[in-house]
Design a protein around this motif. Structure first.
Motif, PDB file in Angstrom:
ATOM      1  N   UNK A 137       0.815  -1.219   0.000  1.00 40.29           N
ATOM      2  CA  UNK A 137       0.000   0.000   0.000  1.00 40.29           C
ATOM      3  C   UNK A 137       0.846   1.265   0.000  1.00 40.29           C
ATOM      4  N   UNK A 138       0.347   2.285  -0.690  1.00 40.72           N
ATOM      5  CA  UNK A 138       1.013   3.592  -0.727  1.00 40.72           C
ATOM      6  C   UNK A 138       0.420   4.564   0.279  1.00 40.72           C
ATOM      7  N   UNK A 139      -0.705   4.198   0.908  1.00 35.99           N
ATOM      8  CA  UNK A 139      -1.459   5.150   1.727  1.00 35.99           C
ATOM      9  C   UNK A 139      -1.648   4.672   3.159  1.00 35.99           C
ATOM     10  N   UNK A 140      -2.145   5.585   3.992  1.00 40.74           N
ATOM     11  CA  UNK A 140      -2.501   5.276   5.386  1.00 40.74           C
ATOM     12  C   UNK A 140      -3.845   5.918   5.697  1.00 40.74           C
ATOM     13  N   UNK A 141      -4.843   5.636   4.861  1.00 43.69           N
ATOM     14  CA  UNK A 141      -6.132   6.327   5.010  1.00 43.69           C
ATOM     15  C   UNK A 141      -7.188   5.496   5.731  1.00 43.69           C
ATOM     16  N   UNK A 142      -6.783   4.376   6.317  1.00 43.46           N
ATOM     17  CA  UNK A 142      -7.735   3.574   7.073  1.00 43.46           C
ATOM     18  C   UNK A 142      -8.847   2.981   6.228  1.00 43.46           C
ATOM     19  N   UNK A 143      -8.628   2.902   4.909  1.00 41.23           N
ATOM     20  CA  UNK A 143      -9.659   2.388   4.009  1.00 41.23           C
ATOM     21  C   UNK A 143     -10.745   3.396   3.688  1.00 41.23           C
ATOM     22  N   UNK A 144     -10.595   4.638   4.136  1.00 38.12           N
ATOM     23  CA  UNK A 144     -11.633   5.649   3.923  1.00 38.12           C
ATOM     24  C   UNK A 144     -11.879   5.896   2.440  1.00 38.12           C
ATOM     25  N   UNK A 145     -10.830   5.943   1.642  1.00 37.46           N
ATOM     26  CA  UNK A 145     -10.998   6.172   0.209  1.00 37.46           C
ATOM     27  C   UNK A 145     -11.772   5.051  -0.455  1.00 37.46           C
ATOM     28  N   UNK A 146     -11.411   3.831  -0.140  1.00 37.83           N
ATOM     29  CA  UNK A 146     -12.111   2.659  -0.679  1.00 37.83           C
ATOM     30  C   UNK A 146     -13.597   2.726  -0.340  1.00 37.83           C
ATOM     31  N   UNK A 147     -13.911   3.012   0.904  1.00 40.19           N
ATOM     32  CA  UNK A 147     -15.308   3.036   1.338  1.00 40.19           C
ATOM     33  C   UNK A 147     -16.081   4.176   0.696  1.00 40.19           C
ATOM     34  N   UNK A 148     -15.418   5.308   0.512  1.00 35.95           N
ATOM     35  CA  UNK A 148     -16.101   6.419  -0.151  1.00 35.95           C
ATOM     36  C   UNK A 148     -16.423   6.056  -1.601  1.00 35.95           C
TER      37      UNK A 148
END
Length: 379
Positions: A137-148
């Protein structure tokens, strides 16, 4: 009547050198050269990280290409593998480090939105069993982007919807509620499995930020912001999910999918072997050959070769490893279930040359394996 030995080749990739299918083909050439009568079957594997889709495509699953934004929002494409109602989706192929433009790290800007686009495509196509390979993974967004991307609305204190763009840490810190009413309609009937080889929680010294954010380019100051953002995100979705082993996988993507999609966490290699029906195939084998770029102490914790060795041992079939380099003692190799280990470094001690000539070296290793572990043909 001639008895043909059956050799099952189930390697993982040699990172930075060869994909798992390429490793298997090189070994197959060497084994077949030494023993032309052998029945050699290539079953490349993965443990949930990059290369997972390649492994399933090599096994005959349909490869699907999707237009999906990369980790920092740039137009890009991603792939997943599908058979029937099961789709194997690989995070690295959509929003991984390898998808960053020019390889430029973006710890506060990268998100998992593109992964959600890929999942939505699979759901629209009829998939109801979604296997997510988490790794790279390149990010640390807690899966927020995926869920959005799947329709979850992230709301601030004024009820205004937040976008997963710009400063991800700041955005996560502003969320006070989520609206699930717009989630993709198939989410309620789909089953989600997280295939990963880590058991990190979301937060704390063993969490997503402390352990993995430095690999994504985060400074100490940025890590403090990301940890604070994820702490608030956990409070919104449920702190209980944050403590589950695997919640910290892929920058906390595991947490988001656990909390909102009801996912189950499983060992990546176990999921892969199950879907490839490996136990059935290996039951008739004379020998199993597996491997990866480096067989080391990290390999003992859920990596592909050890999972393959365990499956072979359970079937009563000997297994050997072909690796780039071996960092374990002979006793550790045997304890992990391997009859022998063949490192490329024995043939070419220079790592740079070994990487360049990996295919040729693996062919030579294949010949050695055939000579040392396969019975002479019986008439």
């Amino acid at each position: 009547m001639t008895h043909r030995p059956l050799v099952v080749l189930a390697p993982d990739k040699f990172k930075g050198s060869l994909s798992a299918p390429e490793v298997a083909r090189a070994l197959a050439r060497g084994i077949s050269r030494r023993m032309p009568g052998a029945d050699v079957r290539c079953v490349p594997v993965a443990d949930g990280g990059d290369g997972m889709v390649d492994a399933f495509a090599a096994a005959g699953w349909t490869r699907v290409e999707v237009d999906a934004p990369g980790p920092t929002g740039e137009p890009s494409t991603a792939v997943y593998a599908v058979r029937g109602e099961t789709a194997v989706v690989e995070l690295a192929a959509a929003v991984g480090l390898v998808k960053l433009p020019g390889g430029r790290l973006a710890p506060l800007q990268a998100s998992t939105f593109g992964l959600g686009v890929v999942i939505a495509h699979a759901l629209d196509a009829g998939a109801r069993d979604i296997v997510l390979g988490l790794g790279g993974s390149a990010s640390s967004d807690g899966g927020a982007g995926l869920l959005r991307a799947l329709g979850l609305r992230l709301l601030d204190r004024d009820g205004v919807e937040l976008e997963v763009a710009g400063d991800v840490a700041a955005m996560l810190g502003q969320v006070i509620a989520v609206d699930r009413s717009g989630l993709h309609p198939a989410v309620s009937t789909a089953r989600f499995t997280l295939a990963c080889d880590v058991d990190n929680p979301l937060l704390g010294p063993a969490g997503a930020v402390a352990v993995y954010a430095p690999q994504k380019g985060a400074s100490v100051r940025q890590m403090v912001k990301l940890e604070a953002g994820l702490t608030n995100w956990a409070a919104v979705l449920g702190t209980g999910y944050a403590e589950i082993g695997g919640a910290g996988a892929a920058g906390g993507t595991g947490f988001g999918v656990l909390a909102v999609l009801g996912a189950q966490v499983r060992s990546g290699i176990d999921v892969v072997l199950e879907l490839l029906e490996f136990t059935t195939l290996v039951g008739a084998a004379t020998l199993v050959v597996t491997g990866e770029g480096s067989l080391d102490h990290q390999s003992m914790h859920g990596k592909a070769p050890v999972g393959v060795a365990a499956a072979a041992k359970a079937a009563g079939v000997p297994v050997v490893a072909a690796v780039g380099r071996m960092m374990l003692s002979l006793g550790e190799i045997r304890a992990a279930g391997f009859a022998a280990c063949y490192p490329l470094s024995d043939l070419e001690p220079d790592p740079a040359r070994s990487i360049i000539a990996a295919a040729e070296l693996l062919e030579r290793i294949g010949e050695r394996i055939a000579m040392n572990h396969l019975p002479l043909p019986r008439l």
